[in-house]
Design an enzyme around this catalytic site. Structure first.
Site, PDB file in Angstrom:
ATOM      1  N   ARG A  87      -1.636   6.587   1.240  1.00  0.00           N
ATOM      2  CA  ARG A  87      -0.301   7.366   0.909  1.00  0.00           C
ATOM      3  C   ARG A  87      -0.793   8.875   1.050  1.00  0.00           C
ATOM      4  O   ARG A  87       0.385   9.769   1.407  1.00  0.00           O
ATOM      5  CB  ARG A  87      -0.088   7.250  -0.760  1.00  0.00           C
ATOM      6  CG  ARG A  87       0.403   5.820  -1.011  1.00  0.00           C
ATOM      7  CD  ARG A  87       0.988   5.828  -2.412  1.00  0.00           C
ATOM      8  NE  ARG A  87       1.482   4.654  -2.787  1.00  0.00           N
ATOM      9  CZ  ARG A  87       0.797   3.422  -3.325  1.00  0.00           C
ATOM     10  NH1 ARG A  87      -0.220   3.516  -3.508  1.00  0.00           N
ATOM     11  NH2 ARG A  87       1.417   2.417  -3.799  1.00  0.00           N
ATOM     12  N   ASP A 147       4.242   2.176 -10.548  1.00  0.00           N
ATOM     13  CA  ASP A 147       3.111   1.298 -10.805  1.00  0.00           C
ATOM     14  C   ASP A 147       3.026   0.900 -12.075  1.00  0.00           C
ATOM     15  O   ASP A 147       2.553  -0.425 -12.328  1.00  0.00           O
ATOM     16  CB  ASP A 147       1.813   2.386 -10.470  1.00  0.00           C
ATOM     17  CG  ASP A 147       2.051   3.022  -9.066  1.00  0.00           C
ATOM     18  OD1 ASP A 147       1.842   2.429  -8.204  1.00  0.00           O
ATOM     19  OD2 ASP A 147       2.135   4.323  -9.066  1.00  0.00           O
TER      20      ASP A 147
END
Ligand code: NAD
Length: 316
Positions: A87, A147
């Protein structure tokens, strides 16, 4: 009036966020901004046709002037998602995009709360504090909320219990150094280890590591299948917006500026965060066990390194 702007509204994530907001009738006014004006105009028209099934709201494409006096500005604009990169890879590209638009957005909505979604989300949250000059409480990144939802989902599947009865967090970076805070995990109020003992079950260290690894990587499996993740982040963002606008004071693992968390300051990453109408109301630094503290520090070190790179790009 609840005026929300979505920047990057022509993209997959922006579309999912807008749809989640509209389907829950959260905004009264929704402005969709994107460099791809045609796509954003199309999304706005499509969403307007939800009118008979939601509370009526004003949904339109808008340039930066149209976004003026937004209560919340959500940004998912950036380089497209790709499999097999971290990311952090699109950092420089996305810093340039943020530099080109965030100051004008802030000038037009001086009282707004910024909600950052673009990756690397922790670094861009830090950048947005700098570019807006806003108090740190009014710049929030989606952090490890998604997450954490994945953690609850997989544990719910493993132990046949609703994710809604599982309290716990993925903490740190929304990226490779995130970790599960196992010592904080509760099943309907019962500490995880006590829950396992009560049920006569085991969840070994290697099973814990395997699950954390799955959570770190699963987004990339989805990207490889469908070109990006969008639906769950859409609903995550709508949930945060609802919490802010209705001053719910719920605790979520979100990214914002940390101050003296296990010795680290001046970077953004996720810790349990109380959210309400003024944005971040409190940032908690919970007591972690020794191993978790090491993981937290490793995440802070990674964020420090990339925050420095971000500042170099900012000052170019
Ligand atoms: P996408 O390519 O589908 O959409 C990005 C959009 O940004 C495009 O419509 C593009 O036209 C627009 N854009 C680019 N530059 C712009 C500018 N200067 N001004 C206005 N709009 C601009 O990508 P996506 O799949 O929607 O992903 C967007 C971002 O969201 C990525 O950074 C991705 O990694 C991130 N993401 C974050 C999470 C999270 O949990 N935080 C989850 C999923 C995706």
């Amino acid at each position: 009036m609840k005026k929300i702007t979505v920047v990057g509204a022509g993209g997959k994530v922006g579309t999912a966020i807008s749809y989640a907001l509209v389907s829950r009738s959260i905004p009264t006014e929704l402005v969709l901004m994107d460099i791809n004006e045609k796509k954003a105009r199309g999304e706005a028209e499509d969403l307007r046709h939800c009118a008979a099934f939601t509370d009526t709201m004003n949904i339109r494409y808008g340039d930066v002037e149209e976004t003026a006096n937004s209560d919340i500005i959500i940004i998912s604009a950036g380089a497209p998602q790709e499999a097999n990169i971290t990311r952090l890879t699109p950092l420089k590209k996305n810093v340039a995009i943020y530099k080109s638009m965030v100051p004008d957005l802030a000038k037009n909505s001086p009282d707004a709360i910024f909600l950052i979604v673009t990756n690397p989300v922790d670094i861009l949250t830090r950048l947005t504090i700098e570019l807006t000059g806003f108090p740190k409480e009014r710049v929030i990144g989606s952090g490890t909320l998604l997450d954490t939802s994945r953690l609850k989902y997989y544990l719910g599947q493993t132990f046949n219990i609703s994710p809604n009865n599982i309290e716990g967090y993925m903490l740190g970076e929304h990226g490779d150094t995130q970790f599960a805070a196992w010592s904080l995990l509760r099943f309907a109020g019962i500490a995880f280890d006590d829950f396992l003992e009560m049920k006569g079950e085991k969840f070994t260290d290697s099973e814990r590591k395997e699950l954390e690894d799955k959570i770190r990587k699963v987004a990339f499996e989805i990207v490889a299948c469908k070109g990006g993740t969008d639906l769950a982040i859409g609903l995550s963002i709508a949930t945060i917006v609802d919490c802010i606008l209705n001053d719910k004071k719920l605790v979520y693992p979100l990214s914002s500026l940390i101050e003296d968390a296990y010795g680290y300051s001046n970077i953004c990453l996720s810790l349990p965060t109380v959210i309400g109408r003024e944005g971040v109301l409190e940032k908690w630094v919970p007591k972690l066990n020794d191993e978790e503290i090491q993981f937290f520090k490793a995440s802070c070190e990674a964020m420090k390194e990339y925050t420095d790179i971000m500042f170099e790009e900012l000052n170019k």
